[in-house]
Design a protein around this motif. Structure first.
Motif, short mmCIF file in Angstrom:
data_model
loop_
_atom_site.label_atom_id
_atom_site.label_comp_id
_atom_site.label_asym_id
_atom_site.label_seq_id
_atom_site.Cartn_x
_atom_site.Cartn_y
_atom_site.Cartn_z
N MET A 140 -0.89 9.62 19.24
CA MET A 140 -0.21 10.78 18.64
C MET A 140 -1.18 11.95 18.64
N LEU B 23 7.46 9.51 7.79
CA LEU B 23 7.98 8.21 7.34
C LEU B 23 8.77 8.34 6.05
N ARG B 24 8.42 9.34 5.26
CA ARG B 24 9.10 9.51 3.97
C ARG B 24 10.25 10.50 4.08
N ARG C 280 -0.33 14.20 1.92
CA ARG C 280 0.71 13.59 1.08
C ARG C 280 0.46 13.85 -0.40
N ARG D 155 -0.36 1.38 7.26
CA ARG D 155 0.23 0.80 6.04
C ARG D 155 -0.04 1.68 4.83
N VAL D 156 -1.26 2.24 4.77
CA VAL D 156 -1.54 3.12 3.64
C VAL D 156 -0.69 4.39 3.75
N GLU D 157 -0.47 4.84 4.99
CA GLU D 157 0.31 6.06 5.19
C GLU D 157 1.78 5.86 4.87
N GLY D 158 2.24 4.62 4.84
CA GLY D 158 3.62 4.45 4.41
C GLY D 158 4.49 3.52 5.23
N THR D 159 3.91 2.73 6.10
CA THR D 159 4.76 1.77 6.80
C THR D 159 4.57 0.40 6.16
N PHE E 39 -4.36 7.64 14.97
CA PHE E 39 -3.50 6.95 15.92
C PHE E 39 -3.68 7.60 17.29
N LEU F 196 -6.47 0.75 12.30
CA LEU F 196 -5.26 1.50 12.64
C LEU F 196 -4.05 0.95 11.89
N SER G 120 -4.11 7.35 -0.64
CA SER G 120 -4.33 7.56 0.79
C SER G 120 -5.78 7.23 1.05
N MET G 121 -6.08 7.01 2.31
CA MET G 121 -7.37 6.42 2.59
C MET G 121 -7.97 7.01 3.86
N PHE H 28 2.26 11.92 9.90
CA PHE H 28 2.79 10.55 10.01
C PHE H 28 3.42 10.07 8.70
N GLY H 29 2.65 10.18 7.62
CA GLY H 29 3.14 9.69 6.33
C GLY H 29 4.35 10.47 5.84
N PRO I 171 0.80 -1.23 0.00
CA PRO I 171 0.00 0.00 0.00
C PRO I 171 0.83 1.27 0.00
N LYS I 172 1.97 1.25 0.70
CA LYS I 172 2.72 2.49 0.87
C LYS I 172 3.33 2.99 -0.44
N ARG J 150 -4.96 14.03 7.10
CA ARG J 150 -3.87 13.05 7.02
C ARG J 150 -3.81 12.44 5.62
N ALA J 151 -4.99 12.30 5.02
CA ALA J 151 -5.03 11.69 3.69
C ALA J 151 -4.56 12.67 2.61
#
Lengths: 405, 337
Positions: free
Chosen positions: A90, A102-103, A150, B231-235, A87, B226, A78-79, A98-99, A72-73, A146-147
């Motif tokens: 957080m 991570l990037r 990115r 996972r969609v966000e990038g992990t 989360f 969650l 995004s979803m 978050f996304g 998915p990543k 959040r969606a």
């Protein structure tokens, strides 16, 4: 910014086929709703697009890339989830970023983008709150931020409004449309609420039993449903259906006859026909001036009235029996029942004899065996130009009529 | 307890109920009396647990403060008069605080503590990482044979550790591992005795099943949404495990970690055998250190007691700190999703 293509996507679990040979083509920047009853495979379809589920067969393309096996990543999607799925450990800022974190975006870029996203969904000043300090609508807006932060190619929404109360849902519906206008991103939206699907989308994909029934603009689905399922699912309350036998001069049902020229329609090899008529296409005989092509008069008794304010739903009994204990869905398929809607100013009471006519140009005919649509409108072509019949296969796109965008 | 204002609802054939019966009826019918009884029972139970857990500590303190000579010859006949009888209640026979210093002078006790601390920390880290992976798989994925595998883990966790001891010791001495009956040499392992490896490996294996069970339950309760969101966000799945699922299961992770840490910190059975001599440089643990105050001819009970107290302190601090984490984790968890 990308088109999404599903080619022969099938998802089989041990005991059931959740998605069955799904072919979908979603244009760049389009807002498409996947709609269907619970358990019809619409969420599974979305999960295969997101990459959370791998299809058993078939390919998924986003843009020009085959993403079937990508995690998915790496799909650029995004979803937004039904249960919001922020989360909880957080704060809002960390959730939105978050996304990006991570990037490995640099701090300034993250700040800039988070601020913009928060601005779009009107969350300014709430970035340091914890998710549990926010209301349902605010949480949903954080999830949307959040969606969008990115800047994904495709935006997936899995019943994002299902857990909100009715008022907020209507409000968020408008916000989502505004968001779509603003971002111009491809949005795929899953819902079981046909009202949401009708109001928001460019096109609706109606899914049942893992199969695509019809993908078309909302009004096409409404006015020219491809089959019985779409006809019954789209529209509330649903269409009246009645089974009948074909005769030389039209259709004979248990309680009334419908006159038309069967030769005008492709009826070869079809024994039993289901006629469908929407509640708003049934008129009291005294108001028939506006009806272009009325049917013969039908005598009925009113049973129950449901005044909605802007209209009144009237349950009509054709044989004097009462529809007690029937839901509107059951009533719509019972041959001795008709549901009509009348103007709120109309003087009408329960248990009253009324004469009604059907608008023949709005009567839909379906093959009772296969459920496929035969024609939409059985009006005499010499009197009124009938719309072209769309009796193509269930999964084909119905392009004629209706409106786009 | 109060028997005076008992309600006169008793049936008339019971002319003269006895005091116990009257009290029972009172407790059953009167919420006040009932709550008084519950409170009394609560205090009795609490008192019992406090005495049974705290008295050994008090006894250690008494022994540590009493000079060794006094321990052997001292007068321990002190009693505490309690409701008619006399309970033995020993008090320190002197005030020899220097025992706590002497502990480190006589043997390098701090090195033994260090050994146990390192063994416990490394084992805990290994156990938490591996049990997290296993807990994720067992708790969140559906796959054929999951129940069977889980059962196998459970079954193996019931094997007595002693059953593994001799083959492990044989292998850790550097002897070749041989297939039984066939005599085929598989490989010659490195000589691991007297190294932390010979202890950490069996400890990790022994304490994994419990941690797996704890974490499986916790991880399975994290909503799927969650993980999907992460996972969609990038992990990756692993990233989601360590960034989302583990932090949200903090109470479970803390519980598993504390249990493992304490168990390894207290461990003596394996380590006393894997460390060939009771020397700190051969990775002999804390308990080995305590036992080294005992020689062939003398036993310094006061030093052993003082060493025990010193050894317990790090544990005490850890548990207090972790407990706070556990409690905060629990209340946080209750407020969210």
């Amino acid at each position: 910014m990308a088109r999404v293509t599903l080619e022969h996507v099938t998802k089989r679990y041990e005991d059931i086929v959740a998605v069955d040979d799904m072919n979908l083509e979603i244009e760049d920047g389009e807002f498409v709703c996947l709609v269907g009853p619970s358990g019809c495979g619409k969420s599974t379809t979305m999960e295969t697009i997101a990459g959370l589920t791998k299809p058993t067969e078939g390919t998924v393309r986003i843009g020009d890339a085959d993403v079937t096996t990508l995690p998915p990543k790496d799909r650029g999607v995004s979803m937004v989830f039904q249960n919001i799925a922020l989360f909880p450990h957080m704060d809002v800022y960390d959730n939105i970023s978050f996304g990006l974190r991570l990037r490995d975006y640099d701090k300034e870029e993250i700040d800039r983008r988070v601020d913009r996203a928060a601005d779009i969904v009107q969350l300014e000043g709430m970035l340091d709150r914890e998710p549990n300090e926010l209301s349902g609508g605010q949480q949903q807006r954080v999830a949307i931020a959040r969606a969008i932060v990115r800047e994904p190619a495709v935006f997936l929404m899995d019943e994002p409004l299902a857990n909100l109360d009715a008022k907020l849902r209507v409000h968020m519906r408008t916000e989502l449309q505004r968001l779509h206008k603003q971002l111009d991103t491809t949005i795929i939206y899953v819902t079981h609420d046909q009202a949401e699907a009708m109001t928001m989308s460019d096109r609706i994909a109606v899914i049942n039993d893992g199969r695509l029934q019809q993908i078309a603009p909302p009004l096409t689905c409404y006015n020219e449903p491809a089959n019985l399922f779409v006809a019954g699912f789209i529209g509330s309350p649903s269409m009246n259906f009645v089974n009948g036998d074909l005769a030389n001069d039209g259709l004979r049902t248990d309680h009334y006859d419908l006159e038309f020229d069967p030769a005008a329609f492709p009826l070869e090899g079809i024994d039993e026909v289901t006629a469908g008529i929407r509640p708003e296409d049934i008129y009291l005989e005294r108001n028939t001036e506006s009806v272009v092509d009325p049917s013969a008069t039908i005598e009925a008794t009113t049973d129950v009235l449901e005044p909605m304010g802007d209209e009144i739903f009237v349950y009509l009994s054709l044989d004097g029996s009462s529809a007690e204990m029937m839901t509107s869905d059951e009533a719509s398929t019972a041959s001795n029942q008709l549901l009509m809607s009348v103007d709120p100013d109309e003087t009408i009471e329960a248990d009253q004899q009324v004469s009604i006519v059907l608008d023949r140009s709005k009567v839909h005919l379906f093959d009772a065996a296969s459920g496929e649509a035969i024609t939409h409108g059985v009006a005499d072509e010499s009197v009124h130009e009938a719309p072209t019949a769309d009796a193509e296969g269930g999964a084909t796109e119905v392009e004629s009529g209706g409106q786009r965008d | 307890m109060a028997t005076a204002n008992e309600p006169p609802t008793q049936s008339s054939d019971d002319e003269n109920p006895g005091p116990l019966e009257r009290w029972t009826v009172g407790v059953v019918n009167d919420p006040d009396k009932r709550s008084r009884l519950y409170r009394a029972l609560f205090y009795v139970a609490c008192g019992f647990f406090l005495v049974t857990t705290l008295f050994p500590f008090y006894w250690l303190l008494v022994l540590a403060l009493t000079p060794n000579a006094a321990i052997l010859s001292g007068d321990w006949e002190v009693t505490l008069p309690i409701v008619g009888t006399e309970l033995p209640f020993p008090t320190p026979q002197g005030f020899n605080v220097s025992a706590f210093v002497e502990v480190f002078q006589q043997v390098p006790f701090h090195l033994y503590v260090f050994n146990s601390f390192v063994l416990a920390t490394v084992t805990t880290v290994i156990v938490i990482v591996l049990a997290s992976l296993a807990g994720y798989v067992f708790g969140r994925l559906e796959f054929p044979g999951r129940g069977l595998l889980m059962l196998a883990v459970l079954a193996i966790s019931y094997f007595p550790p002693a059953a593994f001891l001799i083959p492990l010791f044989d292998a850790f001495l550097g002897n070749a591992v041989v297939v039984p009956f066939l005599g085929i040499e598989l490989f010659a392992p490195p000589r691991l005795v007297n190294t932390p490896g010979s202890m950490i490996m069996p400890f990790s294996a022994l304490f994994l099943p419990l941690a797996i069970f704890i974490l499986t339950t916790f991880y399975s309760q994290i909503p799927d949404g969650l993980e999907d969101a992460a996972r969609v966000e990038g992990t990756t799945r692993l990233g989601a495990l360590f960034r989302v699922i583990m932090p949200l299961s903090a109470p479970g992770v803390a519980t598993a970690a504390v249990l493992t840490f304490i168990a390894v910190y207290n461990e003596y059975f394996f380590s006393s055998i894997m460390a060939l001599q009771n020397e700190p440089n051969q990775w002999s643990p804390l308990v080995g250190g305590i036992l080294s105050y005992q020689t062939q001819y003398t036993t310094d009970f006061n030093l052993m007691a003082a060493a025990s107290i010193v050894g317990v302190l790090p544990m005490l601090i850890l548990v207090v700190v972790a407990q706070e984490k556990i409690v905060s984790g629990l209340t946080e968890g209750a407020l969210k999703e």
